[in-house]
Design an enzyme around this catalytic site. Structure first.
Site, mmCIF file in Angstrom:
data_model
loop_
_atom_site.group_PDB
_atom_site.id
_atom_site.type_symbol
_atom_site.label_atom_id
_atom_site.label_comp_id
_atom_site.label_asym_id
_atom_site.label_seq_id
_atom_site.Cartn_x
_atom_site.Cartn_y
_atom_site.Cartn_z
ATOM 1 N N HIS A 40 0.835 -1.197 0.000
ATOM 2 C CA HIS A 40 0.000 0.000 0.000
ATOM 3 C C HIS A 40 0.876 1.257 0.000
ATOM 4 O O HIS A 40 0.853 2.065 0.931
ATOM 5 C CB HIS A 40 -0.946 -0.011 1.209
ATOM 6 C CG HIS A 40 -2.035 -1.028 1.073
ATOM 7 N ND1 HIS A 40 -2.604 -1.662 2.141
ATOM 8 C CD2 HIS A 40 -2.647 -1.530 -0.021
ATOM 9 C CE1 HIS A 40 -3.527 -2.514 1.721
ATOM 10 N NE2 HIS A 40 -3.566 -2.443 0.413
ATOM 11 N N GLU A 130 -6.290 -8.241 3.503
ATOM 12 C CA GLU A 130 -6.082 -9.310 4.486
ATOM 13 C C GLU A 130 -7.409 -9.808 5.052
ATOM 14 O O GLU A 130 -7.604 -11.012 5.228
ATOM 15 C CB GLU A 130 -5.184 -8.831 5.625
ATOM 16 C CG GLU A 130 -4.912 -9.931 6.648
ATOM 17 C CD GLU A 130 -4.213 -9.432 7.899
ATOM 18 O OE1 GLU A 130 -4.501 -9.975 8.986
ATOM 19 O OE2 GLU A 130 -3.374 -8.521 7.800
ATOM 20 N N ASN A 234 -1.921 0.020 8.390
ATOM 21 C CA ASN A 234 -0.839 0.100 9.365
ATOM 22 C C ASN A 234 -0.296 1.528 9.467
ATOM 23 O O ASN A 234 0.011 2.013 10.559
ATOM 24 C CB ASN A 234 0.264 -0.876 8.966
ATOM 25 C CG ASN A 234 1.557 -0.648 9.702
ATOM 26 O OD1 ASN A 234 2.525 -0.167 9.128
ATOM 27 N ND2 ASN A 234 1.593 -0.975 10.986
#
Length: 297
Positions: A40, A130, A234
């Site tokens: 990403h 995910e 994240n």
């Protein structure tokens, strides 16, 4: 002005492994398909595009035959592997081992609790690559929760097994766990016979350990520049850590987004990033800050 790059930032081993597999394969072929962005981070995606990596989506995967496709670190649901068999695709599987282990745990929990009408719940971002892979282990029966409002989807008179997307905030996971436990207790108090919540902290420690490290790093500098792709789950979580301990923290995708006024009168700048941020990109940002003002690294 001193500019320092956080040496604990940058790729986690799963992302590094996937990119290395892609680069190794591209030494043998001129073009390689990848199902979804390999990382990403748009700058890294562009760098690999220039080497021959072509990003495809799931609809395009259905049309491919007799070629190689890279599975990125985020992992994939079972139907992707079924499509590969049907279309004679050679999969180069770079799924992160931590994610693969979690997929197995989710599938085992789902299979084990079906007989008692249990619910598998995943704390994560709806639509994240995910999470799609994790939910696929349950035939998409898993309930994905992101906010407190999402907890209304759960039936607190039935067993609940909770997991987390590997890159979510540890603090966020334990907050959700606490809220679910409160609702389970309320259901029991109302007379329901239910089991205790089965909560599984499945957050990757390579990710969660960065939070305390990043707190220390952000506190050591007047200004923090956090480098990450805007799609990175994240990245959002780790940037929030920086902002919490240092209000003078700024989020950029690349050096072009720097604002020179951030550094007026500043003596110390820290550069850090997500597990999907390449070190070369953080170095570019550091170099741009140095070029705009005299600095020491």
């Amino acid at each position: 002005m001193n500019v320092t790059i956080d040496q604990n930032s940058g790729y986690c081993f799963g992302v590094e492994f996937a990119i290395q597999m892609a680069e190794d394969e591209l030494e043998e072929v001129s073009e390689l398909y990848c199902l979804g962005d390999i990382v990403h981070n748009s700058m890294e995606v562009q760098r690999l595009y220039n080497k021959g990596l072509r990003i495809i989506d799931r609809a395009q995967l259905q049309e491919l035959h007799d070629c190689k496709v890279l599975i990125r670190a985020h992992g994939e649901p079972p139907e992707t592997y079924q499509t590969a068999l049907k279309n004679n695709l050679e999969l180069i599987d770079a799924s992160c081992p931590v994610v693969l282990k979690l997929q197995n745990r989710v599938k085992h929990a789902y299979d084990s609790t079906k007989a008692i009408d249990g619910q598998v719940v995943i704390y994560g971002q709806q639509g994240h690559a995910e999470v799609i892979g994790l939910a696929g282990q349950t035939g998409n029966d898993a309930i994905v929760i992101t906010t407190e409002e999402d907890l209304d989807q759960l039936d607190y008179t039935r067993p609940i097994t909770l997991f987390s997307q590997t890159t979510k905030s540890t603090k966020g996971f334990y907050k959700m766990k606490e809220l679910i436990e409160q609702r389970v207790a309320a259901a029991k108090a109302a007379g329901a016979e239910v089991e205790e919540l089965d909560a599984n902290d499945s957050i990757c420690r390579q990710v969660s350990n960065r939070e305390p490290q990043l707190e220390k790093f952000a506190q050591q500098h007047d200004v923090v520049v956090f480098v990450s792709g805007k799609k990175s789950s994240n990245g959002k979580a780790l940037y929030a850590v920086c902002q919490r301990v240092n209000p003078n923290s700024y989020f950029v995708e690349n050096a072009a987004e720097l604002d020179r006024s951030w550094f007026d009168g500043v003596t110390s700048v820290g550069i850090c990033g997500a597990t999907s941020t390449p070190m070369w990109l953080m170095q570019e940002v550091a170099d741009a800050i140095q070029a705009s003002q005299p600095a020491e690294v």
